[in-house]
Design an enzyme around this catalytic site. Structure first.
Site, mmCIF file in Angstrom:
data_model
loop_
_atom_site.group_PDB
_atom_site.id
_atom_site.type_symbol
_atom_site.label_atom_id
_atom_site.label_comp_id
_atom_site.label_asym_id
_atom_site.label_seq_id
_atom_site.Cartn_x
_atom_site.Cartn_y
_atom_site.Cartn_z
ATOM 1 C CG HIS A 43 -1.936 1.037 1.151
ATOM 2 N ND1 HIS A 43 -3.228 0.994 1.814
ATOM 3 C CD2 HIS A 43 -1.879 2.298 0.698
ATOM 4 C CE1 HIS A 43 -4.072 2.011 1.548
ATOM 5 N NE2 HIS A 43 -3.186 2.957 0.899
ATOM 6 C CD GLU A 70 -4.207 -3.349 0.654
ATOM 7 O OE1 GLU A 70 -3.919 -2.611 1.442
ATOM 8 O OE2 GLU A 70 -4.833 -4.400 1.158
ATOM 9 C CG HIS A 190 -8.159 -3.711 9.005
ATOM 10 N ND1 HIS A 190 -7.139 -2.762 8.239
ATOM 11 C CD2 HIS A 190 -8.317 -3.444 9.933
ATOM 12 C CE1 HIS A 190 -6.808 -1.771 9.118
ATOM 13 N NE2 HIS A 190 -7.374 -2.049 10.166
#
EC number: 2.6.99.2
Length: 238
Positions: A43, A70, A190
């Site tokens: 990310h 991401e 997550h």
């Protein structure tokens, strides 16, 4: 089979805390693949506090499993995807200063924007996944965007798991079945860890992929990276 994609952002965080190139993000990614990871996730945030744009470019040359990038689909992110053309782009609604992803897309409010972004990403040959909360109202609009997959935001599940795992997982089972009916692939991520991952997989056996970084890297401090990746793989294969 549910694939395990290892998020290596925390490896870059550790490197950046000291400067230099120790640990080597590219080497860790290659080792993670060798140890059993079926994908590598990054990310790259605008402030480059962990993964940098150069990291993404370097990783793209060597990652042989699925490369998942991401990010919030601003101009910078879209240019990265256009250049790299990774296997998957996961769209998250984070503002630039977010510490970590903490909510999914409002696919009703942002439907038209997401349609345009998904179409552009498909033009690069990249599969698209949209980060989404476990609320059924967001799934039909998600389908309308043209996305290939949704990624279930699992922090609420993880935070409630030890109090009442049946109650915690119930909304995820509901929306996962809805997503499947709509023809959407299903990812999850997550706060998934060695305690809660197996149960999530048991209750949603058709999960396509989980992306795990923070907990996996923390576990690796105790168990070693190779052993930890195998431990997570076993949770998905039981």
């Amino acid at each position: 089979m549910t694939k395990l994609s290892v998020n290596i952002n925390k490896i870059a965080t550790l490197r950046n805390a000291r400067g230099g190139n120790n640990p080597d993000v590219v080497k860790v990614a290659l080792d993670a693949e060798r140890f059993g990871s079926q994908g590598i996730t990054v990310h790259p945030r605008p402030d480059e506090r962990h993964i940098t744009r150069q990291d993404v470019m370097d990783l793209a040359k060597v990652v042989t499993t699925e490369f998942n990038i991401e990010g919030y689909p601003d101009k910078r992110f879209m240019e990265i995807i256009k250049t790299i053309k990774p296997a998957q782009a996961t769209l998250v609604p984070d503002p630039p200063d977010a510490i970590t992803s903490n909510s999914g897309w409002d696919t009703i409010k942002h439907l038209e924007m997401l349609k345009d972004i998904v179409a552009e990403l498909h033009g690069y040959g990249t599969r698209v996944s949209i980060f989404i909360n476990p609320e059924s109202k967001y799934f039909e609009p998600a389908k309308q965007t043209g996305t290939d997959r949704v990624e279930l935001y699992t922090e609420p599940y993880a935070s409630q798991y030890h109090q009442d795992r049946e109650k915690a997982v119930a909304p995820y089972v509901e929306v996962a079945n809805l997503a499947r009916e709509l023809g959407l692939g299903i990812n999850a991520g997550h706060d998934l860890d060695l305690h809660n991952l197996q149960y999530l997989k048991k209750m949603i056996p058709f999960l396509d992929e989980v992306s795990i970084g923070h907990a996996l890297v923390c576990d690796a401090l105790y168990y070693g990276l190779e052993n930890t990746i195998q431990m997570y793989r076993r949770q998905l294969e039981m």
